[in-house]
Write an enzyme that holds these catalytic residues in place. Structure first.
Site, PDB file in Angstrom:
ATOM      1  N   HIS A 188     -42.121  -5.664  23.147  1.00  8.33           N
ATOM      2  CA  HIS A 188     -41.037  -6.633  23.318  1.00  8.33           C
ATOM      3  C   HIS A 188     -39.666  -6.085  22.914  1.00  8.33           C
ATOM      4  O   HIS A 188     -39.558  -5.270  22.008  1.00  8.33           O
ATOM      5  CB  HIS A 188     -41.300  -7.874  22.451  1.00  8.33           C
ATOM      6  CG  HIS A 188     -42.565  -8.593  22.820  1.00  8.33           C
ATOM      7  ND1 HIS A 188     -43.235  -9.415  21.963  1.00  8.33           N
ATOM      8  CD2 HIS A 188     -43.277  -8.607  23.981  1.00  8.33           C
ATOM      9  CE1 HIS A 188     -44.304  -9.920  22.567  1.00  8.33           C
ATOM     10  NE2 HIS A 188     -44.351  -9.432  23.785  1.00  8.33           N
ATOM     11  N   LYS A 236     -35.911  -4.461  13.714  1.00  8.71           N
ATOM     12  CA  LYS A 236     -37.056  -5.089  13.040  1.00  8.71           C
ATOM     13  C   LYS A 236     -37.593  -4.183  11.943  1.00  8.71           C
ATOM     14  O   LYS A 236     -37.763  -2.981  12.161  1.00  8.71           O
ATOM     15  CB  LYS A 236     -38.184  -5.361  14.052  1.00  8.71           C
ATOM     16  CG  LYS A 236     -37.793  -6.327  15.151  1.00  8.71           C
ATOM     17  CD  LYS A 236     -38.809  -6.371  16.283  1.00  8.71           C
ATOM     18  CE  LYS A 236     -38.207  -7.079  17.485  1.00  8.71           C
ATOM     19  NZ  LYS A 236     -39.058  -7.002  18.682  1.00  8.71           N
ATOM     20  N   TYR A 238     -42.428  -9.484   9.466  1.00 13.02           N
ATOM     21  CA  TYR A 238     -41.267  -8.644   9.750  1.00 13.02           C
ATOM     22  C   TYR A 238     -39.971  -9.417   9.659  1.00 13.02           C
ATOM     23  O   TYR A 238     -39.930 -10.632   9.829  1.00 13.02           O
ATOM     24  CB  TYR A 238     -41.394  -7.947  11.104  1.00 13.02           C
ATOM     25  CG  TYR A 238     -41.769  -8.798  12.293  1.00 13.02           C
ATOM     26  CD1 TYR A 238     -43.063  -9.256  12.446  1.00 13.02           C
ATOM     27  CD2 TYR A 238     -40.830  -9.098  13.274  1.00 13.02           C
ATOM     28  CE1 TYR A 238     -43.433 -10.008  13.552  1.00 13.02           C
ATOM     29  CE2 TYR A 238     -41.187  -9.848  14.389  1.00 13.02           C
ATOM     30  CZ  TYR A 238     -42.493 -10.301  14.519  1.00 13.02           C
ATOM     31  OH  TYR A 238     -42.852 -11.042  15.602  1.00 13.02           O
ATOM     32  N   ASP A 273     -47.397 -11.012  28.268  1.00 17.29           N
ATOM     33  CA  ASP A 273     -47.470  -9.547  28.165  1.00 17.29           C
ATOM     34  C   ASP A 273     -48.300  -8.914  29.286  1.00 17.29           C
ATOM     35  O   ASP A 273     -48.073  -7.755  29.636  1.00 17.29           O
ATOM     36  CB  ASP A 273     -48.006  -9.134  26.790  1.00 17.29           C
ATOM     37  CG  ASP A 273     -46.996  -9.432  25.687  1.00 17.29           C
ATOM     38  OD1 ASP A 273     -45.815  -9.681  26.021  1.00 17.29           O
ATOM     39  OD2 ASP A 273     -47.378  -9.412  24.509  1.00 17.29           O
TER      40      ASP A 273
HETATM   41  C1  TDO Z   1     -41.066 -14.097  18.579  1.00 19.55           C
HETATM   42  C2  TDO Z   1     -40.914 -15.622  18.395  1.00 19.55           C
HETATM   43  C3  TDO Z   1     -41.772 -16.496  19.001  1.00 19.55           C
HETATM   44  N1  TDO Z   1     -41.604 -17.825  18.850  1.00 19.55           N
HETATM   45  C4  TDO Z   1     -42.573 -18.733  19.517  1.00 19.55           C
HETATM   46  C5  TDO Z   1     -42.586 -18.630  21.030  1.00 19.55           C
HETATM   47  C6  TDO Z   1     -44.034 -18.814  21.409  1.00 19.55           C
HETATM   48  O1  TDO Z   1     -44.292 -20.194  21.645  1.00 19.55           O
HETATM   49  C7  TDO Z   1     -44.823 -18.394  20.180  1.00 19.55           C
HETATM   50  C8  TDO Z   1     -45.488 -17.042  20.345  1.00 19.55           C
HETATM   51  O2  TDO Z   1     -44.502 -16.121  20.798  1.00 19.55           O
HETATM   52  P1  TDO Z   1     -44.874 -14.692  21.348  1.00 19.55           P
HETATM   53  O3  TDO Z   1     -46.055 -14.787  22.234  1.00 19.55           O
HETATM   54  O4  TDO Z   1     -43.651 -14.072  21.926  1.00 19.55           O
HETATM   55  O5  TDO Z   1     -45.305 -13.938  20.005  1.00 19.55           O
HETATM   56  P2  TDO Z   1     -45.542 -12.383  19.796  1.00 19.55           P
HETATM   57  O6  TDO Z   1     -46.210 -11.815  20.998  1.00 19.55           O
HETATM   58  O7  TDO Z   1     -46.180 -12.180  18.494  1.00 19.55           O
HETATM   59  O8  TDO Z   1     -44.051 -11.833  19.764  1.00 19.55           O
HETATM   60  C9  TDO Z   1     -43.677 -10.837  18.843  1.00 19.55           C
HETATM   61  O9  TDO Z   1     -44.271  -9.611  19.271  1.00 19.55           O
HETATM   62  C10 TDO Z   1     -43.908  -8.476  18.492  1.00 19.55           C
HETATM   63  C11 TDO Z   1     -44.562  -7.284  19.121  1.00 19.55           C
HETATM   64  C12 TDO Z   1     -42.457  -8.339  18.283  1.00 19.55           C
HETATM   65  O10 TDO Z   1     -41.903  -7.244  18.273  1.00 19.55           O
HETATM   66  C13 TDO Z   1     -41.732  -9.593  17.954  1.00 19.55           C
HETATM   67  O11 TDO Z   1     -40.328  -9.408  17.997  1.00 19.55           O
HETATM   68  C14 TDO Z   1     -42.144 -10.722  18.842  1.00 19.55           C
HETATM   69  O12 TDO Z   1     -41.651 -10.499  20.148  1.00 19.55           O
HETATM   70  O13 TDO Z   1     -43.883 -18.370  19.102  1.00 19.55           O
HETATM   71  C15 TDO Z   1     -40.602 -18.342  18.088  1.00 19.55           C
HETATM   72  O14 TDO Z   1     -40.462 -19.590  17.950  1.00 19.55           O
HETATM   73  N2  TDO Z   1     -39.751 -17.493  17.458  1.00 19.55           N
HETATM   74  C16 TDO Z   1     -39.860 -16.146  17.581  1.00 19.55           C
HETATM   75  O15 TDO Z   1     -39.055 -15.375  16.978  1.00 19.55           O
END
Ligand code: TDO
Length: 181
Positions: free
Chosen positions: A62, A72, A132, A170
């Site tokens: 991401h 990060k 993180y 993803d």
């Molecule tokens: C990343 C994030 C997600 N969310 C919400 C959106 C969604 O409904 C739920 C899960 O989001 P994601 O599927 O994107 O979660 P995830 O796949 O764990 O996303 C994370 O991956 C890693 C690898 C990173 O580097 C992070 O910056 C972030 O992108 O959480 C937030 O409210 N705030 C946030 O900062």
């Protein structure tokens, strides 16, 4: 705190000094002065994140587009991950190159990934908790996913016996070429 440079300038690994005694352990998980000194400029973190994953979960890769790119500082507080950062700065001589590091509750290593990199990880254990700090707020409209198995990146993920669990977002991620040409 030991600071280890990697093959890509700007990507740093931090190894905290851990004090163990009969009660357990203590360590400074973040020290702004030491961190800024190591990085060489002032970094302001605005958000802390925490995720839990089962074994063989792959999150990423991401990144957020400018001006919302995030730096990060990542670590694992339970279980272990193979963590990867990919240089996505088109003008960089290491564009498309990546660095991988194992982060675990045991080794307590932290990985600093400045803005300009895509980030992701594969969990190596069940009940892996990943925490993180980020330098910019989450902005879903600006978020992009680079596909984890892009052949042009050739990331050497640790042996995966079966396909990893990947989110729908993803699975539909784009290749480096699709994103940057
Ligand atoms: C990343 C994030 C997600 N969310 C919400 C959106 C969604 O409904 C739920 C899960 O989001 P994601 O599927 O994107 O979660 P995830 O796949 O764990 O996303 C994370 O991956 C890693 C690898 C990173 O580097 C992070 O910056 C972030 O992108 O959480 C937030 O409210 N705030 C946030 O900062």
């Amino acid at each position: 705190m030991k600071v280890i440079e990697t093959e890509i300038k700007g990507l740093l690994i931090f190894e905290p000094k851990v004090f163990e005694d009969e009660r357990g352990f203590f360590f400074e998980s973040f020290n702004q002065r030491i961190f800024n000194n190591a990085v060489g400029y002032e970094v302001e973190f605005v958000q802390d994140n925490h995720s839990l994953s089962g074994k063989n979960v792959l999150r990423g890769l991401h990144f957020q587009l400018e001006p919302y790119a995030q730096g990060k500082l990542v670590r694992c507080i339970s279980g272990a991950v193979y963590d990867v950062a990919v240089d996505i700065r088109p003008s960089s001589e290491s564009f498309g190159k990546w660095v991988g590091v194992e982060l675990s509750a045991k080794n307590k290593k932290q990985f600093w990934i400045p803005p300009g990199f895509a980030h992701g990880f594969l969990t190596l254990c069940d009940k892996t908790e990943f925490v993180y700090k980020a330098t910019n707020f989450y902005r879903p409209e600006s978020e992009r996913s680079l596909i984890w198995n892009d052949e042009s990146l050739n990331i050497e993920w640790p042996t995966i016996e079966e396909s990893p669990t990947v989110s729908a977002k993803d699975s539909a991620a784009q290749t480096l070429k699709e994103l940057f040409s």
